[in-house]
Design an enzyme around this catalytic site. Structure first.
Site, PDB file in Angstrom:
ATOM      1  N   GLU A  37       6.869   6.148  -9.016  1.00  0.00           N
ATOM      2  CA  GLU A  37       5.453   5.756  -8.946  1.00  0.00           C
ATOM      3  C   GLU A  37       4.701   6.702  -8.013  1.00  0.00           C
ATOM      4  O   GLU A  37       3.605   7.177  -8.325  1.00  0.00           O
ATOM      5  CB  GLU A  37       5.316   4.322  -8.423  1.00  0.00           C
ATOM      6  CG  GLU A  37       5.848   3.252  -9.344  1.00  0.00           C
ATOM      7  CD  GLU A  37       5.603   1.853  -8.790  1.00  0.00           C
ATOM      8  OE1 GLU A  37       4.509   1.589  -8.247  1.00  0.00           O
ATOM      9  OE2 GLU A  37       6.517   1.017  -8.893  1.00  0.00           O
TER      10      GLU A  37
ATOM     11  N   GLY B 220       0.782  -1.237   0.000  1.00  0.00           N
ATOM     12  CA  GLY B 220       0.000   0.000   0.000  1.00  0.00           C
ATOM     13  C   GLY B 220       0.807   1.276   0.000  1.00  0.00           C
ATOM     14  O   GLY B 220       0.306   2.334   0.416  1.00  0.00           O
TER      15      GLY B 220
ATOM     16  N   MET C 244      -3.419  -7.187  -7.143  1.00  0.00           N
ATOM     17  CA  MET C 244      -2.840  -8.309  -7.877  1.00  0.00           C
ATOM     18  C   MET C 244      -3.901  -9.234  -8.483  1.00  0.00           C
ATOM     19  O   MET C 244      -3.749 -10.444  -8.469  1.00  0.00           O
ATOM     20  CB  MET C 244      -1.929  -9.115  -6.927  1.00  0.00           C
ATOM     21  CG  MET C 244      -0.804  -8.301  -6.340  1.00  0.00           C
ATOM     22  SD  MET C 244       0.280  -7.607  -7.606  1.00  0.00           S
ATOM     23  CE  MET C 244       1.183  -9.078  -8.065  1.00  0.00           C
TER      24      MET C 244
ATOM     25  N   ASN D 197      -4.120   2.218 -13.285  1.00  0.00           N
ATOM     26  CA  ASN D 197      -3.172   1.299 -12.660  1.00  0.00           C
ATOM     27  C   ASN D 197      -1.775   1.903 -12.722  1.00  0.00           C
ATOM     28  O   ASN D 197      -1.472   2.692 -13.620  1.00  0.00           O
ATOM     29  CB  ASN D 197      -3.183  -0.042 -13.409  1.00  0.00           C
ATOM     30  CG  ASN D 197      -2.291  -1.076 -12.742  1.00  0.00           C
ATOM     31  OD1 ASN D 197      -2.272  -1.187 -11.507  1.00  0.00           O
ATOM     32  ND2 ASN D 197      -1.530  -1.823 -13.536  1.00  0.00           N
TER      33      ASN D 197
ATOM     34  N   ASP E  51      -1.829  -4.866 -18.453  1.00  0.00           N
ATOM     35  CA  ASP E  51      -0.876  -3.743 -18.399  1.00  0.00           C
ATOM     36  C   ASP E  51      -0.697  -3.054 -19.759  1.00  0.00           C
ATOM     37  O   ASP E  51       0.411  -2.651 -20.109  1.00  0.00           O
ATOM     38  CB  ASP E  51       0.496  -4.236 -17.900  1.00  0.00           C
ATOM     39  CG  ASP E  51       0.428  -4.777 -16.485  1.00  0.00           C
ATOM     40  OD1 ASP E  51      -0.396  -4.279 -15.700  1.00  0.00           O
ATOM     41  OD2 ASP E  51       1.196  -5.699 -16.163  1.00  0.00           O
TER      42      ASP E  51
ATOM     43  N   HIS F 110       2.307   0.745 -12.858  1.00  0.00           N
ATOM     44  CA  HIS F 110       3.118  -0.429 -13.173  1.00  0.00           C
ATOM     45  C   HIS F 110       4.600  -0.043 -13.139  1.00  0.00           C
ATOM     46  O   HIS F 110       4.979   1.018 -13.657  1.00  0.00           O
ATOM     47  CB  HIS F 110       2.739  -0.957 -14.567  1.00  0.00           C
ATOM     48  CG  HIS F 110       3.474  -2.215 -14.924  1.00  0.00           C
ATOM     49  ND1 HIS F 110       3.090  -3.448 -14.440  1.00  0.00           N
ATOM     50  CD2 HIS F 110       4.576  -2.422 -15.692  1.00  0.00           C
ATOM     51  CE1 HIS F 110       3.921  -4.366 -14.904  1.00  0.00           C
ATOM     52  NE2 HIS F 110       4.832  -3.780 -15.657  1.00  0.00           N
TER      53      HIS F 110
HETATM   54  C1  GRF Z   1       4.123  -1.296  -7.214  1.00  0.00           C
HETATM   55  O1  GRF Z   1       5.447  -1.464  -7.672  1.00  0.00           O
HETATM   56  C2  GRF Z   1       3.174  -1.225  -8.380  1.00  0.00           C
HETATM   57  O2  GRF Z   1       3.724  -0.612  -9.507  1.00  0.00           O
HETATM   58  C3  GRF Z   1       2.910  -2.676  -8.660  1.00  0.00           C
HETATM   59  O3  GRF Z   1       2.861  -3.285  -7.405  1.00  0.00           O
HETATM   60  C4  GRF Z   1       3.626  -2.524  -6.472  1.00  0.00           C
HETATM   61  C5  GRF Z   1       2.684  -2.163  -5.367  1.00  0.00           C
HETATM   62  O4  GRF Z   1       3.319  -1.496  -4.323  1.00  0.00           O
HETATM   63  N1  GRF Z   1       1.705  -2.820  -9.445  1.00  0.00           N
HETATM   64  P1  GRF Z   1       2.460  -0.837  -3.156  1.00  0.00           P
HETATM   65  O5  GRF Z   1       1.482  -1.926  -2.649  1.00  0.00           O
HETATM   66  O6  GRF Z   1       1.727   0.345  -3.719  1.00  0.00           O
HETATM   67  O7  GRF Z   1       3.471  -0.473  -2.121  1.00  0.00           O
END
Ligand code: GRF
Length: 206
Positions: free
Chosen positions: A175, A13, A91, A108, A146, A110
């Site tokens: 991110e 998270g 996931m 999303n 994706d 990625h």
């Molecule tokens: C991130 O690297 C995101 O890009 C991928 O899963 C990871 C999730 O990290 N889809 P978090 O749960 O937001 O810390």
């Protein structure tokens, strides 16, 4: 578009926390109406609770199939007047029931420069391929893995002595930066999807 967000998670998270932090800092004018996790023990649920955000664990095992599970998510979101659904380390593949309920309204994040390295272990894929640049992508979710229209990307150099962990950590910083930016862009509403492209439309009079 309403500025109320739903965030779907499965684990740590940290992207959820980045969105919460951007809202708290006033740099993202939005509210998270609900956080839904498919995992009971997702660490992200505690970030939601700490921020006073409603959080729900929906166990996929309680539904006969993906459509049934996605229908439960839609039923949970429907009364909440949600403008955008943000997948943040969620996931599970999103199926047609959820996609049709929020067309071009699901985002999303990625950890690669898509379309390179979709799917699991994107950072490991990048290292093993030997690319010199990887990064982060925020994209609209469609029925593909994706591969929906890209909203924002940020590049991250791959260093000679990188490990999966070090590269992942540096990509994660990006991110956390671009996910709130992408949400802000979409909430502002001045964009359209033209084929695969998210095209920003200038402010009237600009
Ligand atoms: C991130 O690297 C995101 O890009 C991928 O899963 C990871 C999730 O990290 N889809 P978090 O749960 O937001 O810390």
């Amino acid at each position: 578009m309403t500025r109320r967000l739903a965030v779907l998670i499965s684990g740590r998270g940290s992207n959820l926390r980045a969105i919460l932090d951007a809202i708290a800092a006033g740099s993202l004018d939005a509210a998270i109406a609900i956080v839904i996790s498919n995992k009971r023990d997702a660490e992200g649920l505690s970030h939601a609770r700490a921020a006073g955000v409603e959080s729900v664990h929906l166990a996929p095992g309680g539904y006969p199939d993906r459509d049934g599970y996605d229908r439960a998510i839609v039923d949970t979101l429907r009364p909440l007047d949600i403008g955008l659904v943000c997948l943040a380390g969620y996931m599970r593949l999103v199926g047609p029931v959820l996609l049709e309920a929020f067309p071009n309204r699901i985002l999303n994040v990625h950890p690669s420069l898509l379309p390179s390295f979709p799917g699991l272990h994107a950072q490991r894929q990048a290292l093993e391929h030997g690319v010199r640049v990887s990064g982060a992508t925020v994209h609209l979710v469609d029925g593909s893995l994706d591969a929906g229209p890209i909203v924002l990307q940020a590049a991250v150099p791959v260093l000679d002595d990188d490990t999966v962990e070090r590269l992942s950590d540096r990509i994660l910083v990006e991110e956390h930066r671009i996910y709130p930016d992408a949400i802000r862009t979409l909430l502002d509403g001045r964009w359209t999807v033209n084929g695969r492209r998210v095209v920003r439309t200038p402010r009237a009079g600009a």
